[in-house]
Design a protein around this motif. Structure first.
Motif, mmCIF file in Angstrom:
data_model
loop_
_atom_site.group_PDB
_atom_site.id
_atom_site.type_symbol
_atom_site.label_atom_id
_atom_site.label_comp_id
_atom_site.label_asym_id
_atom_site.label_seq_id
_atom_site.Cartn_x
_atom_site.Cartn_y
_atom_site.Cartn_z
ATOM 1 N N LEU A 107 34.918 43.723 42.487
ATOM 2 C CA LEU A 107 35.838 43.165 43.471
ATOM 3 C C LEU A 107 37.276 43.570 43.167
ATOM 4 O O LEU A 107 38.076 43.842 44.079
ATOM 5 C CB LEU A 107 35.708 41.641 43.494
ATOM 6 N N SER A 108 37.623 43.650 41.873
ATOM 7 C CA SER A 108 38.998 44.013 41.497
ATOM 8 C C SER A 108 39.335 45.442 41.915
ATOM 9 O O SER A 108 40.455 45.722 42.347
ATOM 10 C CB SER A 108 39.187 43.845 39.985
ATOM 11 N N PHE A 109 38.352 46.358 41.816
ATOM 12 C CA PHE A 109 38.612 47.736 42.243
ATOM 13 C C PHE A 109 38.755 47.814 43.763
ATOM 14 O O PHE A 109 39.577 48.588 44.274
ATOM 15 C CB PHE A 109 37.488 48.660 41.755
ATOM 16 N N LEU A 110 37.977 47.016 44.491
ATOM 17 C CA LEU A 110 38.144 46.988 45.946
ATOM 18 C C LEU A 110 39.520 46.445 46.325
ATOM 19 O O LEU A 110 40.206 46.997 47.204
ATOM 20 C CB LEU A 110 37.049 46.127 46.578
ATOM 21 N N THR B 274 44.785 52.082 41.915
ATOM 22 C CA THR B 274 43.476 51.417 41.936
ATOM 23 C C THR B 274 42.868 51.357 40.547
ATOM 24 O O THR B 274 42.377 50.311 40.105
ATOM 25 C CB THR B 274 42.531 52.169 42.888
ATOM 26 N N VAL B 275 42.911 52.486 39.828
ATOM 27 C CA VAL B 275 42.330 52.533 38.482
ATOM 28 C C VAL B 275 43.090 51.608 37.535
ATOM 29 O O VAL B 275 42.486 50.865 36.750
ATOM 30 C CB VAL B 275 42.330 53.987 37.955
ATOM 31 N N LEU B 276 44.421 51.640 37.598
ATOM 32 C CA LEU B 276 45.209 50.802 36.695
ATOM 33 C C LEU B 276 44.999 49.320 36.986
ATOM 34 O O LEU B 276 44.801 48.514 36.065
ATOM 35 C CB LEU B 276 46.696 51.162 36.823
ATOM 36 N N TYR B 277 45.043 48.963 38.270
ATOM 37 C CA TYR B 277 44.859 47.557 38.625
ATOM 38 C C TYR B 277 43.466 47.078 38.218
ATOM 39 O O TYR B 277 43.306 46.045 37.566
ATOM 40 C CB TYR B 277 45.066 47.371 40.129
ATOM 41 N N GLY B 278 42.435 47.853 38.624
ATOM 42 C CA GLY B 278 41.071 47.465 38.279
ATOM 43 C C GLY B 278 40.824 47.482 36.787
ATOM 44 O O GLY B 278 40.152 46.599 36.240
ATOM 45 N N GLY B 279 41.371 48.486 36.090
ATOM 46 C CA GLY B 279 41.167 48.579 34.641
ATOM 47 C C GLY B 279 41.816 47.434 33.889
ATOM 48 O O GLY B 279 41.208 46.827 33.004
ATOM 49 N N ILE B 280 43.078 47.117 34.243
ATOM 50 C CA ILE B 280 43.782 46.021 33.558
ATOM 51 C C ILE B 280 43.091 44.690 33.824
ATOM 52 O O ILE B 280 42.887 43.871 32.920
ATOM 53 C CB ILE B 280 45.255 45.985 34.002
ATOM 54 N N PHE B 281 42.718 44.465 35.088
ATOM 55 C CA PHE B 281 42.034 43.209 35.422
ATOM 56 C C PHE B 281 40.693 43.121 34.698
ATOM 57 O O PHE B 281 40.324 42.063 34.174
ATOM 58 C CB PHE B 281 41.827 43.122 36.934
ATOM 59 N N SER B 282 39.939 44.227 34.672
ATOM 60 C CA SER B 282 38.632 44.223 34.012
ATOM 61 C C SER B 282 38.772 43.974 32.518
ATOM 62 O O SER B 282 38.002 43.189 31.935
ATOM 63 C CB SER B 282 37.932 45.567 34.253
ATOM 64 N N LEU B 283 39.759 44.627 31.898
ATOM 65 C CA LEU B 283 39.975 44.426 30.464
ATOM 66 C C LEU B 283 40.333 42.976 30.164
ATOM 67 O O LEU B 283 39.799 42.366 29.219
ATOM 68 C CB LEU B 283 41.076 45.366 29.967
#
Length: 503
Positions: A209-212, A19-28
């Motif tokens: 939304l990306s973290f969800l 979750t952290v990696l997916y949300g972090g990469i998308f957010s960055l």
């Protein structure tokens, strides 16, 4: 701080890490894209202004090269009602045509070149003199032109106003014009701030939304792992029949589940074989121990005074002791083979000579058999000599047990498909086809009720199979009930390149 962050990340569960990696990469990625969009808003506005100016310059160039006469009216017509300020210097007629609002900026030529020699010349050699322009409050940067003969400038003043200027010299026949078209870039700071605020709010929403979505994806991805964990918890030595559900898409998780199922199947088969091995070994050891105990009791009751009973008991005890000794030796051999503790010393040796030595040793046996050796040529194999001899003796002992006196045992020696082969054929009792498929299993004996008078442990052929496979060989059997049995044994020949080297 970095080490603390690493420790904190490593302490998370796999689902949280995903979750952290997916949300972090998308957010960055989203923030980087938003930054470039926001920065390039001004560039987009500048490019729109530039394209508008380029279009006007192209219209003027086309008009002059098509034979048109430049005039103030013609200039206004060519502008197509676009708000672009234009200054055209006719160097031949010393005239200036312009379309501008208010006074022309300092960086635009206001008089023909011939009248400008004794005055300030910002256009000397058709180039800006940056030092003098900067003294008057302008900052000039030359950009890369996209059309031949054009020069493009980006000009900014101390008052914050910014201009795009395109200069082009047009020559046609004897006419020569210096065209300068420019336009002030509109102040878009309010637009940028408004757009930036909206972009920021959208980014916040998308990051949340990306973290969800990352949490949902991690749960879906790790669901097979959770099923594997639950299945593994249900599996025990008492119940190895549990399996993981492999329905679903053909992905890595399905391959992992199939791998675990395969492992559980091998474990189940291994435990079953182990339990069967222990059960069979206990049974095989219990029988001679019971016989020895029975004869010992017989000696204790009547054998002390009866020499016949004493002699019979002693002979039976010795026979059962020998049987137990052979059984224990074979059990130890198989146990060491399972642990890969038996050394294998391969060498090149003559298979024909080994078979002849075995036949010679068989000739001194108490029960005589006719032996025939059929050999096509001298065959050398690359294997462990002592082990191959042990394998062949196992076949010979079986042939002696299950054939009648004066029967024939045939040895065939030949080469086939890169192997040195030796077949051992007898014309004894043979085996049924259901026994042939299990003859190499440990403790298995074909038709135990019929062969109960024939001594044996049911381990010999298991040892023979291990010897063949350990020496890169193959072993197989052909048999028919009442027609005899043939064992085929294959061992690798010496490599061809070695033979060529010797030659």
């Amino acid at each position: 701080m970095l080490k603390r962050s690493k420790r904190l990340f490593s302490s998370l569960t796999i689902a949280h890490k995903i979750t952290v990696l997916y949300g972090g990469i998308f957010s960055l990625a989203l923030l980087i894209i938003s930054f470039f969009v926001l920065v390039n808003v001004t560039v987009i506005v500048q490019n729109n202004v530039r394209m508008e100016i380029v279009k006007i310059v192209e219209n003027i160039d086309e008009y002059i090269k098509n034979g048109g006469t430049m005039s103030q009216e013609a200039l206004e017509t060519l502008l197509e009602n676009k708000y672009v300020e234009v200054n055209i210097v006719d160097t031949k007629k010393n005239k200036v045509y312009k379309n501008s609002v208010g006074e022309l900026p300092f960086f635009v030529r206001k008089i023909p070149p011939e009248q400008a020699y004794n005055k300030f010349e910002p256009w000397k050699n058709n180039n800006f003199q940056s030092e003098e322009l900067e003294e008057r409050g302008f900052k000039v940067s030359l950009t890369k032109g996209f059309h031949v003969g054009e020069k493009e400038y980006f000009i900014s003043g101390r008052d914050g106003k910014e201009f795009v200027l395109i200069e082009k010299e047009i020559k046609f026949n004897e006419d020569c014009y210096l065209v300068q078209a420019f336009k002030m870039i509109p102040d878009n700071s309010y637009y940028v701030q408004s757009f930036g605020l909206r972009l920021f709010l959208i980014d916040i929403f998308c990051i949340f939304l990306s973290f969800l979505i990352g949490k949902y994806i991690s749960k879906r991805m790790l669901k097979p792992v959770e099923e594997i964990q639950q299945t593994a918890e249900r599996i025990s030595i008492e119940d190895l029949s549990q399996r993981i559900d492999t329905s679903g898409p053909d992905d890595e998780m399905k391959e992992l589940a199939e791998t675990f199922n395969s492992m559980f199947s091998r474990l189940e088969a291994s435990f079953q074989k182990q339990n069967q091995f222990v059960s069979d070994a206990s049974h095989e050891l219990r029988t001679p121990i019971s016989v020895i105990q029975g004869y010992a009791n017989l000696i204790n009751r009547w054998g002390k005074s009866d020499p016949t009973v004493l002699e019979e008991s002693i002979q039976s005890i010795l026979a059962e002791t020998e049987h137990m000794s052979q059984l224990i030796k074979k059990l130890l051999f198989l146990a060491k083979s399972d642990q890969n503790r038996i050394p294998i010393q391969k060498e090149q040796f003559n298979l024909n000579e080994l078979v002849k030595d075995i036949v010679k040793e068989m000739s001194v046996a108490k029960e005589k058999r006719n032996t025939v050796i059929e050999e096509q040529k001298e065959v050398e194999i690359y294997a462990d000599n002592s082990m191959v001899k042990q394998l062949l003796w196992i076949h010979c002992e079986n042939a002696l047990k299950y054939t009648k006196k004066e029967s024939t045992i045939t040895f065939r020696i030949y080469e086939q498909d890169g192997y040195g082969c030796v077949d051992i054929q007898d014309n004894g009792t043979g085996m049924a086809q259901e026994d042939v498929t299990r003859i190499f299993d440990r403790f298995y004996r074909a038709d135990k009720s019929r062969n109960k008078e024939i001594p044996g442990t049911g381990l010999g052929l298991s040892i023979a199979k291990w010897i063949a496979e350990s020496n890169d060989g193959k072993i197989s059997v052909e048999s028919e009930l009442g027609q005899g049995t043939t064992f085929h044994n294959k061992f690798p020949l010496e490599k061809k390149n070695r033979k060529k080297g010797k030659d």
